[in-house]
Scaffold this motif. Structure first.
Motif, PDB file in Angstrom:
ATOM      1  N   UNK A   1       0.822  -1.209   0.000  1.00 30.13           N
ATOM      2  CA  UNK A   1       0.000   0.000   0.000  1.00 30.13           C
ATOM      3  C   UNK A   1       0.854   1.255   0.000  1.00 30.13           C
ATOM      4  N   UNK A   2       1.938   1.258   0.755  1.00 32.87           N
ATOM      5  CA  UNK A   2       2.808   2.436   0.750  1.00 32.87           C
ATOM      6  C   UNK A   2       3.405   2.655  -0.638  1.00 32.87           C
ATOM      7  N   UNK A   3       3.849   1.569  -1.273  1.00 28.64           N
ATOM      8  CA  UNK A   3       4.422   1.725  -2.616  1.00 28.64           C
ATOM      9  C   UNK A   3       3.346   2.212  -3.593  1.00 28.64           C
ATOM     10  N   UNK A   4       2.121   1.731  -3.420  1.00 36.15           N
ATOM     11  CA  UNK A   4       1.026   2.198  -4.286  1.00 36.15           C
ATOM     12  C   UNK A   4       0.774   3.685  -4.088  1.00 36.15           C
ATOM     13  N   UNK A   5       0.767   4.136  -2.845  1.00 31.32           N
ATOM     14  CA  UNK A   5       0.601   5.569  -2.576  1.00 31.32           C
ATOM     15  C   UNK A   5       1.732   6.374  -3.218  1.00 31.32           C
ATOM     16  N   UNK A   6       2.947   5.838  -3.160  1.00 34.94           N
ATOM     17  CA  UNK A   6       4.085   6.567  -3.721  1.00 34.94           C
ATOM     18  C   UNK A   6       3.990   6.664  -5.238  1.00 34.94           C
ATOM     19  N   UNK A   7       3.488   5.613  -5.867  1.00 36.68           N
ATOM     20  CA  UNK A   7       3.284   5.686  -7.321  1.00 36.68           C
ATOM     21  C   UNK A   7       2.202   6.705  -7.662  1.00 36.68           C
ATOM     22  N   UNK A   8       1.218   6.831  -6.818  1.00 37.22           N
ATOM     23  CA  UNK A   8       0.185   7.852  -7.020  1.00 37.22           C
ATOM     24  C   UNK A   8       0.770   9.247  -6.833  1.00 37.22           C
ATOM     25  N   UNK A   9       1.592   9.424  -5.823  1.00 35.63           N
ATOM     26  CA  UNK A   9       2.223  10.724  -5.583  1.00 35.63           C
ATOM     27  C   UNK A   9       3.142  11.124  -6.737  1.00 35.63           C
ATOM     28  N   UNK A  10       3.757  10.143  -7.391  1.00 35.97           N
ATOM     29  CA  UNK A  10       4.702  10.403  -8.474  1.00 35.97           C
ATOM     30  C   UNK A  10       4.058  10.242  -9.852  1.00 35.97           C
ATOM     31  N   UNK A  11       2.774  10.234  -9.915  1.00 30.64           N
ATOM     32  CA  UNK A  11       2.039   9.952 -11.150  1.00 30.64           C
ATOM     33  C   UNK A  11       2.441  10.859 -12.309  1.00 30.64           C
TER      34      UNK A  11
END
Length: 302
Positions: free
Chosen positions: A196-206
């Motif tokens: 989930x943290x990695x998913x959030x980070x991919x969203x932040x770096x979209x």
């Protein structure tokens, strides 16, 4: 506010904007008129989103430990109440359909199981005074908002996010290996958190490259859901064992159903995880860094 760092803002201003927006969203949830259990769920999500944003800049945020603990503890104020409601959702979404599919229990017994879970949740909400706890979370959010404009993020550019991205991805990769080496609940629980943290980070770096980052985040969402469903079933089984809410025959049938469904989710999660975590951490960070430079230095639309 969009949960994405924009190419026309500094990392520090973007993180401040995102954290402030999520605090405001959490306050709006608490002050709104939605069902109290939906409010608890949404407010906890806001706290997790805030923590993930700070985790992305963790190596260059000197107050990370204090800020992370602040929002972690805020979410924990209502975690027991959320868990009690989640048990009902797990029953509705997974346990009951599987029990019906396999003819494990009749409809009358399943209805009684659900009624018992609802009574348990409502009693816990009364005992813990859910509204008072949400009021305490509100105070936590207001306190945290006072520090948003002064978060000491030490650097800018890709250097500000590369370390946090690497750490979240590496931990996700390592926790996956550990979970399948020794498939205990705690190991899969830890893996799910890192996914989930990695998913959030991919969203932040979209914005570094919308198409590929969106596709990666979508794959991580699928993986998070599958591993999360397996974990929810494990927690449901532990609830059955710890609290003895039902007679032994009913518990045995429910446990058998949960075990079979968990095994299916674990197999599905292995296939998804192998794809998502195939790269070594340094290679992934270098690749996203190339996207970052292309978006920030060469994009003609900027």
């Amino acid at each position: 506010m969009e949960y994405t760092l924009q190419t026309d803002e500094t990392v520090s201003s973007g993180i401040e904007r995102i954290v402030d927006g999520k605090v405001e969203a959490g306050l709006a949830e608490i002050d709104g008129d939605a069902d109290v259990h939906e409010t608890v769920h949404e407010v906890r999500k806001r706290c997790k989103e805030i923590r993930a944003a700070m985790r992305l800049v963790r190596p260059v945020l000197s107050t990370y430990s204090e800020e992370n603990a602040h929002y972690r503890d805020a979410g924990r104020r209502v975690s027991d109440i959320r868990d009690a409601h989640a048990a009902i959702e797990t029953f509705d979404d997974h346990v009951e359909p599987a029990a019906i599919e396999h003819g494990a229990l009749d409809e009358g017994t399943l209805a009684e199981v659900r009624e018992t879970l609802v009574e348990r949740r409502d009693e816990l909400a009364r005992e813990q005074d859910v509204k008072a706890r949400l009021a305490a979370v509100r105070r936590d959010l207001l306190e945290g908002r006072e520090r948003v404009d002064t978060l000491p993020i030490a650097t800018e550019g890709y250097d500000a996010v590369a370390g946090g991205l690497r750490k979240s991805y590496k931990r996700g990769r390592n926790r996956m290996a550990e979970a399948y080496e020794d498939p205990e609940f705690e190991r899969f629980h830890e893996w799910r958190k890192r996914v989930k943290y990695h998913r959030y980070h991919c969203r932040l770096l979209r914005q570094v490259w919308v198409g590929p980052m969106k596709a990666r985040r979508s794959a991580l969402k699928d993986l998070s859901d599958v591993v999360g469903d397996a974990n929810d079933l494990a927690e449901f089984t532990m609830l059955l064992a710890d609290e003895e809410l039902f007679d032994p025959a009913v518990r045995e049938s429910l446990e058998r159903v949960c075990l079979g469904r968990r095994a299916e989710y674990h197999r599905e999660g292995r296939a998804l995880g192998e794809r998502v975590f195939t790269e070594k951490p340094d290679r992934l960070v270098d690749r996203v860094g190339t996207y970052w430079r292309a978006a920030h230095e060469y994009d003609p639309e900027r």
